[in-house]
Design a protein around this motif. Structure first.
Motif, PDB file in Angstrom:
ATOM      1  N   ILE A  99       0.833  -1.197   0.000  1.00  7.86           N
ATOM      2  CA  ILE A  99       0.000   0.000   0.000  1.00  7.86           C
ATOM      3  C   ILE A  99       0.876   1.259   0.000  1.00  7.86           C
ATOM      4  N   PRO A 100       0.625   2.181  -0.931  1.00  5.75           N
ATOM      5  CA  PRO A 100       1.346   3.455  -0.901  1.00  5.75           C
ATOM      6  C   PRO A 100       0.958   4.253   0.346  1.00  5.75           C
ATOM      7  N   LEU A 101       1.965   4.906   0.924  1.00  5.89           N
ATOM      8  CA  LEU A 101       1.788   5.671   2.153  1.00  5.89           C
ATOM      9  C   LEU A 101       2.671   6.912   2.059  1.00  5.89           C
ATOM     10  N   CYS A 102       2.126   8.044   2.454  1.00  3.81           N
ATOM     11  CA  CYS A 102       2.880   9.294   2.493  1.00  3.81           C
ATOM     12  C   CYS A 102       2.580   9.960   3.831  1.00  3.81           C
ATOM     13  N   VAL A 103       3.612  10.548   4.437  1.00  6.51           N
ATOM     14  CA  VAL A 103       3.424  11.249   5.706  1.00  6.51           C
ATOM     15  C   VAL A 103       4.122  12.604   5.626  1.00  6.51           C
ATOM     16  N   ALA A 104       3.401  13.648   6.004  1.00  6.32           N
ATOM     17  CA  ALA A 104       3.958  14.998   6.095  1.00  6.32           C
ATOM     18  C   ALA A 104       4.178  15.307   7.572  1.00  6.32           C
ATOM     19  N   TYR A 105       5.396  15.701   7.931  1.00  7.88           N
ATOM     20  CA  TYR A 105       5.763  15.976   9.319  1.00  7.88           C
ATOM     21  C   TYR A 105       6.060  17.450   9.521  1.00  7.88           C
ATOM     22  N   ASP A 106       5.623  17.979  10.669  1.00  4.92           N
ATOM     23  CA  ASP A 106       6.005  19.307  11.142  1.00  4.92           C
ATOM     24  C   ASP A 106       6.747  19.099  12.457  1.00  4.92           C
ATOM     25  N   LEU A 107       7.914  19.705  12.585  1.00  6.71           N
ATOM     26  CA  LEU A 107       8.723  19.554  13.781  1.00  6.71           C
ATOM     27  C   LEU A 107       8.977  20.917  14.415  1.00  6.71           C
ATOM     28  N   GLU A 108       9.086  20.908  15.746  1.00  6.57           N
ATOM     29  CA  GLU A 108       9.439  22.105  16.514  1.00  6.57           C
ATOM     30  C   GLU A 108      10.301  21.669  17.687  1.00  6.57           C
ATOM     31  N   GLY A 109      11.379  22.391  17.938  1.00  9.32           N
ATOM     32  CA  GLY A 109      12.212  22.095  19.104  1.00  9.32           C
ATOM     33  C   GLY A 109      12.748  20.677  19.119  1.00  9.32           C
ATOM     34  N   ASN A 110      13.156  20.158  17.975  1.00 10.17           N
ATOM     35  CA  ASN A 110      13.700  18.801  17.833  1.00 10.17           C
ATOM     36  C   ASN A 110      12.699  17.702  18.204  1.00 10.17           C
ATOM     37  N   ALA A 115       1.805  15.196  12.338  1.00 10.49           N
ATOM     38  CA  ALA A 115       1.993  14.341  11.163  1.00 10.49           C
ATOM     39  C   ALA A 115       0.641  14.164  10.492  1.00 10.49           C
ATOM     40  N   ARG A 116       0.659  14.278   9.184  1.00  8.88           N
ATOM     41  CA  ARG A 116      -0.535  14.039   8.374  1.00  8.88           C
ATOM     42  C   ARG A 116      -0.257  12.799   7.546  1.00  8.88           C
ATOM     43  N   ILE A 117      -1.091  11.768   7.762  1.00  7.96           N
ATOM     44  CA  ILE A 117      -0.861  10.451   7.162  1.00  7.96           C
ATOM     45  C   ILE A 117      -1.816  10.261   5.992  1.00  7.96           C
ATOM     46  N   TYR A 118      -1.235  10.005   4.833  1.00  5.79           N
ATOM     47  CA  TYR A 118      -2.008   9.732   3.614  1.00  5.79           C
ATOM     48  C   TYR A 118      -1.801   8.258   3.276  1.00  5.79           C
ATOM     49  N   PHE A 119      -2.758   7.426   3.651  1.00 10.30           N
ATOM     50  CA  PHE A 119      -2.710   5.976   3.479  1.00 10.30           C
ATOM     51  C   PHE A 119      -3.721   5.623   2.397  1.00 10.30           C
ATOM     52  N   GLU A 120      -3.288   5.005   1.344  1.00  9.08           N
ATOM     53  CA  GLU A 120      -4.142   4.736   0.185  1.00  9.08           C
ATOM     54  C   GLU A 120      -5.135   3.603   0.467  1.00  9.08           C
ATOM     55  N   ILE A 121      -6.216   3.949   1.148  1.00  4.13           N
ATOM     56  CA  ILE A 121      -7.238   2.962   1.504  1.00  4.13           C
ATOM     57  C   ILE A 121      -7.846   2.306   0.262  1.00  4.13           C
ATOM     58  N   PRO A 122      -8.102   3.031  -0.849  1.00  3.78           N
ATOM     59  CA  PRO A 122      -8.618   2.348  -2.046  1.00  3.78           C
ATOM     60  C   PRO A 122      -7.678   1.249  -2.554  1.00  3.78           C
ATOM     61  N   ALA A 123      -6.367   1.462  -2.456  1.00  6.48           N
ATOM     62  CA  ALA A 123      -5.414   0.423  -2.866  1.00  6.48           C
ATOM     63  C   ALA A 123      -5.549  -0.798  -1.957  1.00  6.48           C
ATOM     64  N   PHE A 124      -5.690  -0.556  -0.650  1.00  7.10           N
ATOM     65  CA  PHE A 124      -5.903  -1.657   0.287  1.00  7.10           C
ATOM     66  C   PHE A 124      -7.171  -2.429  -0.063  1.00  7.10           C
ATOM     67  N   LEU A 125      -8.271  -1.724  -0.256  1.00  4.18           N
ATOM     68  CA  LEU A 125      -9.557  -2.373  -0.559  1.00  4.18           C
ATOM     69  C   LEU A 125      -9.470  -3.212  -1.830  1.00  4.18           C
ATOM     70  N   ALA A 126      -8.801  -2.693  -2.839  1.00  4.71           N
ATOM     71  CA  ALA A 126      -8.643  -3.449  -4.089  1.00  4.71           C
ATOM     72  C   ALA A 126      -7.804  -4.706  -3.869  1.00  4.71           C
ATOM     73  N   GLN A 127      -6.765  -4.601  -3.096  1.00  2.80           N
ATOM     74  CA  GLN A 127      -5.852  -5.743  -2.899  1.00  2.80           C
ATOM     75  C   GLN A 127      -6.481  -6.864  -2.075  1.00  2.80           C
ATOM     76  N   VAL A 128      -7.423  -6.536  -1.208  1.00  2.00           N
ATOM     77  CA  VAL A 128      -8.060  -7.578  -0.390  1.00  2.00           C
ATOM     78  C   VAL A 128      -9.427  -7.982  -0.958  1.00  2.00           C
ATOM     79  N   GLY A 129      -9.757  -7.450  -2.134  1.00  2.00           N
ATOM     80  CA  GLY A 129     -11.011  -7.834  -2.808  1.00  2.00           C
ATOM     81  C   GLY A 129     -12.251  -7.239  -2.185  1.00  2.00           C
ATOM     82  N   ALA A 130     -12.134  -6.070  -1.549  1.00  2.00           N
ATOM     83  CA  ALA A 130     -13.284  -5.476  -0.874  1.00  2.00           C
ATOM     84  C   ALA A 130     -13.930  -4.347  -1.674  1.00  2.00           C
TER      85      ALA A 130
END
Length: 131
Positions: A99-110, A115-130
């Motif tokens: 499954i393709p996954l992308c995460v955008a991170y914002d950091l402050e003070g180390n 974090a914004r998580i972009y998880f390709e749920i349609p890809a998951f659904l297709a791969q498991v036949g749902a």
């Protein structure tokens, strides 16, 4: 934060397999963009990630790309493993997923602040036949 500090914080977090809560701000927020669900605080984030990687799936995220600037980063991953528990309303199928996954991170003070998580749920659904 400098680019080097941002990279060092993320490297520490990734090398711990997302388990080092010392890299997370006390008021950290991880948001799953597909659902709007938010996890607030280091323990809630850790619980969500554990549920994903060891509960719904037996999986690893393999880093493909990372772009870093001062206090910000974007990562692209291949989330690879087996679907072993309920996820997105689909009971365990035992099927292998990639499954393709992308995460955008914002950091402050180390620390990771958001974090914004972009998880390709349609890809998951297709791969498991749902679909």
């Amino acid at each position: 934060m400098t680019i080097e500090e941002t990279r060092a914080t993320l490297d520490k977090y990734f090398n711990s397999e997302h388990a080092d809560t010392s890299t997370l701000a006390d008021d950290v927020v991880f948001k799953i963009m597909a659902t709007g669900e938010e996890q607030r605080g280091p323990e809630a984030v850790l619980d969500m990630l554990h549920g994903l990687y060891q509960g719904a799936f037996e999986a690893d995220a393999l880093l493909k790309n990372m772009v870093i600037s001062e206090g910000k980063a974007i990562t692209e991953w291949d989330f690879v493993g087996k679907h072993v528990g309920e996820f997105a309303g689909v009971p365990a199928t035992g099927k292998e997923v990639h499954i393709p996954l992308c995460v955008a991170y914002d950091l402050e003070g180390n620390k990771i602040k958001r974090a914004r998580i972009y998880f390709e749920i349609p890809a998951f659904l297709a791969q498991v036949g749902a679909l």
